[in-house]
Design a protein around this motif. Structure first.
Motif, mmCIF file in Angstrom:
data_model
loop_
_atom_site.group_PDB
_atom_site.id
_atom_site.type_symbol
_atom_site.label_atom_id
_atom_site.label_comp_id
_atom_site.label_asym_id
_atom_site.label_seq_id
_atom_site.Cartn_x
_atom_site.Cartn_y
_atom_site.Cartn_z
ATOM 1 N N ASP A 32 0.837 -1.189 0.000
ATOM 2 C CA ASP A 32 0.000 0.000 0.000
ATOM 3 C C ASP A 32 0.875 1.244 0.000
ATOM 4 O OD1 ASP A 32 -2.264 1.555 0.073
ATOM 5 O OD2 ASP A 32 -2.525 1.383 2.235
ATOM 6 N N ASP A 33 0.423 2.295 -0.652
ATOM 7 C CA ASP A 33 1.198 3.543 -0.733
ATOM 8 C C ASP A 33 1.422 4.175 0.633
ATOM 9 O OD1 ASP A 33 1.375 3.326 -3.451
ATOM 10 O OD2 ASP A 33 -0.338 4.635 -3.860
ATOM 11 N N LYS A 34 0.557 3.912 1.578
ATOM 12 C CA LYS A 34 0.658 4.544 2.894
ATOM 13 C C LYS A 34 1.854 4.044 3.683
ATOM 14 C CE LYS A 34 -4.313 5.175 3.229
ATOM 15 N NZ LYS A 34 -5.529 4.793 3.941
ATOM 16 N N ILE A 35 2.226 2.781 3.501
ATOM 17 C CA ILE A 35 3.323 2.209 4.296
ATOM 18 C C ILE A 35 4.658 2.859 3.969
ATOM 19 C CG2 ILE A 35 4.579 0.099 4.843
ATOM 20 C CD1 ILE A 35 1.919 -1.404 4.397
ATOM 21 N N PRO A 36 5.080 2.918 2.690
ATOM 22 C CA PRO A 36 6.352 3.601 2.413
ATOM 23 C C PRO A 36 6.335 5.077 2.787
ATOM 24 C CG PRO A 36 5.729 2.249 0.547
ATOM 25 C CD PRO A 36 4.575 2.247 1.490
ATOM 26 N N ASN A 37 5.205 5.731 2.607
ATOM 27 C CA ASN A 37 5.115 7.148 2.979
ATOM 28 C C ASN A 37 5.241 7.339 4.490
ATOM 29 O OD1 ASN A 37 4.843 8.064 0.358
ATOM 30 N ND2 ASN A 37 2.622 7.871 0.398
ATOM 31 N N VAL A 42 8.591 8.909 9.203
ATOM 32 C CA VAL A 42 9.239 8.590 10.475
ATOM 33 C C VAL A 42 10.754 8.774 10.361
ATOM 34 C CG1 VAL A 42 9.743 6.702 12.073
ATOM 35 C CG2 VAL A 42 7.411 7.063 11.277
ATOM 36 N N ILE A 43 11.329 8.335 9.255
ATOM 37 C CA ILE A 43 12.767 8.498 9.052
ATOM 38 C C ILE A 43 13.140 9.974 9.023
ATOM 39 C CG2 ILE A 43 14.618 8.213 7.353
ATOM 40 C CD1 ILE A 43 13.417 5.458 6.707
ATOM 41 N N LEU A 44 12.356 10.787 8.327
ATOM 42 C CA LEU A 44 12.636 12.231 8.282
ATOM 43 C C LEU A 44 12.539 12.869 9.657
ATOM 44 C CD1 LEU A 44 10.961 13.612 5.040
ATOM 45 C CD2 LEU A 44 13.368 13.560 5.638
ATOM 46 N N ILE A 45 11.529 12.490 10.421
ATOM 47 C CA ILE A 45 11.386 13.049 11.770
ATOM 48 C C ILE A 45 12.592 12.685 12.619
ATOM 49 C CG2 ILE A 45 10.055 12.863 13.902
ATOM 50 C CD1 ILE A 45 7.543 12.646 12.113
ATOM 51 N N CYS A 115 12.744 -1.861 -3.661
ATOM 52 C CA CYS A 115 11.890 -1.922 -2.478
ATOM 53 C C CYS A 115 12.473 -1.063 -1.351
ATOM 54 C CB CYS A 115 11.750 -3.366 -2.031
ATOM 55 S SG CYS A 115 10.467 -3.627 -0.811
ATOM 56 N N PHE A 116 13.768 -1.166 -1.150
ATOM 57 C CA PHE A 116 14.443 -0.351 -0.133
ATOM 58 C C PHE A 116 14.274 1.137 -0.438
ATOM 59 C CE2 PHE A 116 18.294 1.963 1.134
ATOM 60 C CZ PHE A 116 18.221 1.803 2.498
ATOM 61 N N ASN A 117 14.496 1.522 -1.686
ATOM 62 C CA ASN A 117 14.352 2.925 -2.063
ATOM 63 C C ASN A 117 12.922 3.412 -1.919
ATOM 64 O OD1 ASN A 117 17.056 3.321 -2.644
ATOM 65 N ND2 ASN A 117 16.814 2.647 -4.765
ATOM 66 N N SER A 118 11.952 2.516 -2.155
ATOM 67 C CA SER A 118 10.560 2.940 -2.001
ATOM 68 C C SER A 118 10.238 3.259 -0.545
ATOM 69 C CB SER A 118 9.615 1.868 -2.541
ATOM 70 O OG SER A 118 9.633 0.736 -1.710
ATOM 71 N N PHE A 119 10.825 2.509 0.382
ATOM 72 C CA PHE A 119 10.568 2.785 1.792
ATOM 73 C C PHE A 119 11.344 4.001 2.282
ATOM 74 C CE2 PHE A 119 8.765 -1.399 1.804
ATOM 75 C CZ PHE A 119 7.772 -1.314 2.752
ATOM 76 N N VAL A 120 12.565 4.156 1.850
ATOM 77 C CA VAL A 120 13.383 5.272 2.321
ATOM 78 C C VAL A 120 12.938 6.587 1.690
ATOM 79 C CG1 VAL A 120 15.720 6.223 2.355
ATOM 80 C CG2 VAL A 120 15.360 3.825 2.876
ATOM 81 N N ASN A 121 12.574 6.545 0.413
ATOM 82 C CA ASN A 121 12.190 7.776 -0.291
ATOM 83 C C ASN A 121 10.709 8.069 -0.215
ATOM 84 O OD1 ASN A 121 14.873 8.107 -1.034
ATOM 85 N ND2 ASN A 121 14.582 6.894 -2.885
#
Length: 127
Positions: A32-37, A42-45, A115-121
Motif C-alpha cells: 500500500d502507498d501509505k506504508i512507504p510514505n 518517520v525516518i525524516l522526523i 523496495c528499499f528505495n521505495s521505503f526510504v524515499n
C-alpha cells in the motif's frame, strides 16, 4: 545511560525499518502507498528532530557548566556537548550509510534496491 539507549534505539529502528526489504520482494507483494510514505515520514522526523534535540540538550549542559563557574563543570559540559554533536551527526547520516551499504550489498538485485528505495524515499513500490 539514557543517551546510549536512545542512540541504540535510533540505530536499531533504522535497521528494523530497512530489514523487511530482504523478506519481501516488491514485485510479488502488493504494498500500500501509505506504508512507504509513513516509513519515510518517520525516518525524516528521526533524521531532523533527534539531532536538533541532541544539540539543544548539549547546549543546555554547556550553559549549566558555565553558570556554575567551575572549571571542572565547564570541561564536563564541553565534553558532553561534543559527544552529543557526534551522536547527532551519526543519527543524521545513518540513512545515508545504510543506503551506501545497500548499494554495495544488493548490487545486482533490482527488487531489493527498488523496495528499499521505495521505503526510504516514500514512493510506491508498485510498477
Amino acid at each position: 545511560m539514557k543517551k546510549k539507549l536512545s542512540l541504540l534505539f535510533v540505530l536499531l529502528f533504522s535497521f528494523i525499518v530497512t530489514s523487511p526489504v530482504y523478506a519481501i520482494t516488491c514485485a510479488d507483494v502488493e504494498i500500500d502507498d501509505k506504508i512507504p510514505n509513513t516509513v519515510h515520514t518517520v525516518i525524516l522526523i528521526i533524521q531532523i528532530a533527534v539531532p536538533i534535540l541532541l544539540v539543544v540538550f548539549g547546549m543546555m549542559d554547556l550553559v549549566k557548566g558555565v553558570m556554575a563557574q567551575k572549571d571542572d563543570e565547564i570541561k564536563k559540559g564541553q565534553q558532553t556537548f561534543i559527544k552529543r554533536l557526534i551522536a547527532a551527526a551519526i543519527v543524521f547520516f545513518v540513512i545515508a550509510i545504510v543506503k551506501l551499504l545497500m548499494s554495495l550489498v544488493a548490487d545486482d538485485d533490482e527488487t531489493i534496491t527498488s523496495c528499499f528505495n521505495s521505503f526510504v524515499n516514500g514512493t510506491s513500490a508498485k510498477k
